[in-house]
Every structure is written in C-alpha cells, then in structure tokens.
Enzyme design. Structure first.
Site, short mmCIF file in Angstrom:
data_model
loop_
_atom_site.label_atom_id
_atom_site.label_comp_id
_atom_site.label_asym_id
_atom_site.label_seq_id
_atom_site.Cartn_x
_atom_site.Cartn_y
_atom_site.Cartn_z
N LYS A 197 1.92 80.22 119.39
CA LYS A 197 2.44 79.04 118.72
C LYS A 197 3.50 79.54 117.75
O LYS A 197 3.22 80.23 116.77
CB LYS A 197 1.32 78.29 117.99
CG LYS A 197 1.74 76.91 117.48
CD LYS A 197 2.33 77.03 116.10
CE LYS A 197 2.77 75.69 115.54
NZ LYS A 197 3.44 75.85 114.24
N SER A 254 -1.68 79.86 105.92
CA SER A 254 -2.31 79.26 104.74
C SER A 254 -3.79 79.00 104.97
O SER A 254 -4.26 78.84 106.10
CB SER A 254 -1.62 77.94 104.40
OG SER A 254 -1.90 76.96 105.40
N GLY A 300 -5.36 77.28 108.31
CA GLY A 300 -6.34 78.08 109.03
C GLY A 300 -7.69 77.40 109.15
O GLY A 300 -8.31 77.41 110.21
N GLU A 348 -6.39 85.02 109.02
CA GLU A 348 -6.08 85.67 107.75
C GLU A 348 -5.53 84.58 106.84
O GLU A 348 -4.49 83.99 107.13
CB GLU A 348 -5.05 86.78 107.95
CG GLU A 348 -4.68 87.51 106.67
CD GLU A 348 -3.52 88.45 106.87
OE1 GLU A 348 -2.62 88.45 106.00
OE2 GLU A 348 -3.49 89.17 107.89
N CYS A 350 1.42 89.39 102.53
CA CYS A 350 0.01 89.04 102.34
C CYS A 350 -0.72 90.09 101.50
O CYS A 350 -1.79 89.80 100.95
CB CYS A 350 -0.68 88.87 103.69
SG CYS A 350 -0.43 90.26 104.81
N GLU A 395 -4.33 82.62 95.82
CA GLU A 395 -3.07 83.29 96.14
C GLU A 395 -1.88 82.41 95.75
O GLU A 395 -1.87 81.20 95.98
CB GLU A 395 -3.00 83.60 97.63
CG GLU A 395 -1.71 84.30 98.04
CD GLU A 395 -1.59 84.51 99.54
OE1 GLU A 395 -1.04 85.54 99.94
OE2 GLU A 395 -2.06 83.63 100.31
#
Length: 492
Positions: free
Chosen positions: A145, A201, A205, A224, A261, A350
C-alpha cells in the site's frame, strides 16, 4: 483505487504464491539480486523523483537507495545460508515418555502479505523496503500500500521491481501495488492476505490491526506505532562530556528533520552544576541546528500544533530553539525543559519532528522510578562514565524491559541492517514484541512452522532430508550438525 481492483491484485498475489515458493531458496536469492540490480540501474530516476516529492535531498535519498539494495542482497545471503528455516530433526528413539516417532520441523511461507509504506523512508520502508525484501525472501508475494507522501516514487519503484521479478519468470502478481486509505483497509481484510507489515501512526495502525483481528480468519499484524526513545545521561557523563553529548543529541534529534522513528524524544539530565552546563550547551546547539523541510504539509501542521501546545503548557519551559524562516513545510528545532515530577502520560507520546523534552531528575531513585513509568520503546540509550558500574546495571534492569534495543554511549538514529539488529519493542512501540522489522530476523514474521511425523522421504522438503542435499544447518536430536549429511539414519 476501488475494491474490485484491490481484489484482483490480492487474488493475483495468491496465485503467485506457489511459483515464488517453488523457486527454492537459491533461485529466490537470485531474484533478490536481480531486483537490487534493477533499482541500481534506475538510481538517477528514482532519486530525482523521490526528491521532487519529499525534498529529502539527493545525498540522503541516494544513501537510502544504497541501503535498500544492500538489504535485498543481504536477504539473498540469508536464503543461501539457510539457518532461518530452523530445520530440526528428532530421530526415532526410546524416551522416558515412551517411543518417539521420527519428527522433522522447519519454517514455510505464510502466503501473500500486505506491506504499508512509511512516510519518512520512501525507499527503505516503502515499496522496495525491508518488509518487501524479507517477505519475498521468505517466499511470500507482496502487495504494497503506497504512502501518499510519495506516490510517484512508489509507482516507479514498483514498476522497476516488478519488471525484474517477471524477467526471472515469476508471475506479475508476485509484487502488487495499491493506493488510497480505503484500498489499504480492503487489502488487510482480503482473504488472500496472510499477514501485514505496517510502519506509521498509532491511530492508523490500530485501525488496521482491528481489521486484521476482526476477519473470519484473523491474521498477524506487525505494526510499528511510535516511540519516544529515552536517552539517559548519568551524573558522571554530564560531568565529563557535557558539550559532546549536547552536540550528539541535537544531531540525532534533528536528523531527517526529526522524522525518524528512532529520534530521541526524551533526554534525562541530572540536577546540579554539571546538568546545567549540559543544558546550556544543548541550548546553544539547538539554536544552531539546521532547519529542514518536513515530509508533508499534514506532518508539518501536526508538528506546529504540537509545538504550540507545548509552548502553552505551564509545566514546560523552552530550553532552546532555532530561528524559523517560516518557509513552507520547514521545521525548526525546539527543546523544552520539564521536571521529572511533572512528566505525565500526555508528554510521553511521540512528537514527530525536531523537538524533544529535557527531563530533570533530582536523584537516581527519581530517575529509575520515572523510567519505570515509560511504555514500550524501540530504543533506550544510556550515557555513563567509567566507574558508574552499579548505576549502569540499575538502569539496565529497568530499561531492558521497556526497549527492543539498548544503546550505550551512542545515539539511536541509524539502524544497521544486520544479523544481530532488533528494531521493535514492547507495546505501544510495536504490536508484536517478539519480532523486528529491520535485520535478517525480520524474515521470521512471514513464516510458520510445520512438523512432519514419520513422513516418507519424497514428501519431505530437501532441507529436512537425511542427506541434507541443500546444505542448510540442521539441528538433529538437539545438536546443530556440521554442514553436509547430518546423520546416518536412513530408515523410517
């Protein structure tokens, strides 16, 4: 892209699975080498296209493409070496529990997998990234994707790679591409897809993970989702190398305009004169930090919003900031100071971009207690001095339960693609603490075990046969054998 197109692409991947697995390890390794060669041949066009879409610069993107080709070839080495299969043989024997049959176990491909490209690595975590390389190596067709931050780059890489795959005799369905949020959701729900790799994000996710779990036949979702990557400076380290640490931290925090990340987002500093000296050096380094362009307008707007929110938070003070020229999509570095006692869950999420929190701790007990409140992380870093052995051990005990990679006297940005690398961590950093998305062990996500009991030789995969014709490492009766015929047993 509509559901009908997604269905066609996913079905084509399902049809291609037998051909890809049937190639065998060595032929798949040749395919991976061929894909790497094709990307190298198209380097100029790929880098130019990616730079137009991301503004990451020729140097960064060329290096990223080199990394991508390296990991494709590395997985070729993984295939040729063969230990990833975990070929294991238990010969018939009398045991305290009674007679044991002939048992032979190895890992086999899951089937077609979906891979979601990341915004921040258009070449290394996207269509030609590590998820794709490891899945193809495992023998799994891949449907990617594409990320909307770099659609043209994704299409160019996909067509280049697909041409190489087809040139080696594989079906076009071996590598597919879909675009759009709805297409991504439909892909995860498609019955032909057996697993999902995702970098992005937490919200995105988790939505996709829910789809994977709600299927009639749920599938593994390897996501992740984000990390603040704490970096701890001990009193001894602050005393000995304050300026060096300040420069290194700001360099790590701002690389890629803070959009890695593994960016260190929390810096723990001691109170006292040494801590203040390090703060002053940090403020100077932040003011001089380069101003970079952020990947997309949406990411830039989110960063601006988070900085504005932190500016208005009375618990925080600005330690240092770079001058923002207010050019489109630029992100100027800014670091905030907060006391450990004021650190709450809201500040532990984050923040994507060149910003971080400096957390002051008054004593070591407060430091350890605060670290114990952190959720799962991709990395945790300790800067210490010689003689702080007991403190290092204490920090190790608390951090090893919260991070997938522990860094000592270094910085977490820069993830080596190697056999020993682990890029993962406890939730919420990832959805599966046992797996990595970087390094050779990432192939394990796309494999499942199968055990053969008293099977005739002509049914067994070559890697499980007595004569070991493919030369893979075998564990026989609990002992790893030298490469070659593993044992003398021939009867079943």
């Amino acid at each position: 892209m509509d559901a009908v197109e997604v269905d066609e692409i996913a079905r084509a991947a399902g049809t291609a699975a037998a051909a890809l697995e049937g190639l065998g390890r060595h032929n798949r390794a040749t395919v991976l080498d061929g894909v790497a060669d094709a990307l190298e041949d198209a380097r100029a066009a790929i880098v130019a296209t990616a730079d137009r879409e991301t503004s990451l610069g020729d140097g960064r993107l060329s290096q990223e493409l080199t990394r991508t080709c390296f990991q494709l070839r590395l997985f070729g080495d993984v295939l040729r070496e063969g230990s990833y299969l975990e070929a294991t043989i238990d010969l018939p024997a009398a045991t305290p529990m009674g007679p044991r049959p002939d048992l032979r176990r190895m890992l086999v491909p899951l089937g077609p997998v979906a891979v979601f490209g990341a915004s921040n690595f258009p070449l290394a975590f996207s269509v030609p990234g590590g998820d794709t390389a490891s899945a193809l190596a495992a023998g799994c067709p891949v449907v990617v994707k594409a990320h909307p931050a770099h659609p043209e780059t994704s299409r160019l890489c996909w067509s280049t790679m697909q041409d190489a795959v087809v040139a080696h005799g594989l079906p076009v369905g071996t590598l597919g591409l879909v675009e759009g949020i709805r297409a991504g959701a439909a892909l995860v729900g498609h019955p032909a897809i057996t697993a999902v790799g995702f970098t992005g994000s937490a919200a995105g996710g988790r939505a996709l993970q829910d789809i994977a779990a709600a299927r009639q036949r749920p599938i593994p979702f390897y996501g992740e989702l984000g990390s603040v990557n704490p970096l701890v400076v001990t009193p001894g380290a602050a005393s000995q190398r304050a300026e060096e640490i300040a420069q290194g931290f700001v360099g790590s925090m701002t690389v890629g305009t803070g959009q890695f990340c593994t960016k260190p987002g929390l810096l723990f500093l001691p109170s006292g004169a040494d801590g203040e000296r390090l703060r002053a050096a940090l403020a100077d380094a932040v003011r001089l930090a380069p101003i970079g362009v952020m990947l997309t307008s949406a990411i830039h707007d989110a960063f601006d919003g988070e900085v504005a929110r932190r500016r208005s938070d009375r618990r925080l003070t600005i330690l240092g900031e770079a001058s923002d020229d207010r050019a489109p999509r630029t992100g100027a570095a800014i670091v905030f100071d907060v006391a450990a006692s004021d650190l709450d869950d809201d500040l532990l999420e984050e923040s994507f971009g060149p910003t971080a929190l400096v957390v002051g701790y008054t004593d070591l007990d407060q430091l350890v207690t605060t670290l114990g409140r952190l959720g799962g992380q991709l990395t945790a870093t300790v800067h210490a001095a010689a003689g702080e052995t007991n403190l290092i051990a204490r920090l190790h005990r608390v951090l090893r339960g919260r991070a997938g990679r522990l860094v000592f006297d270094g910085y977490p940005t820069g993830v080596a693609v190697s056999w020993a690398m682990h890029h993962g961590g406890p939730h919420p950093a990832t959805t599966s603490v046992a797996h990595t998305s970087v390094g050779t062990a990432s192939i394990r996500r796309w494999l499942r075990p199968i055990s053969y009991q008293n099977a005739p030789t002509d049914v067994l995969p070559p890697e499980l046969r007595d004569e070991n014709p493919t030369g893979v490492p075998q564990r026989v009766n609990g002992t790893v054998q030298p490469i070659g015929p593993a044992h003398g047993f021939t009867g079943r």
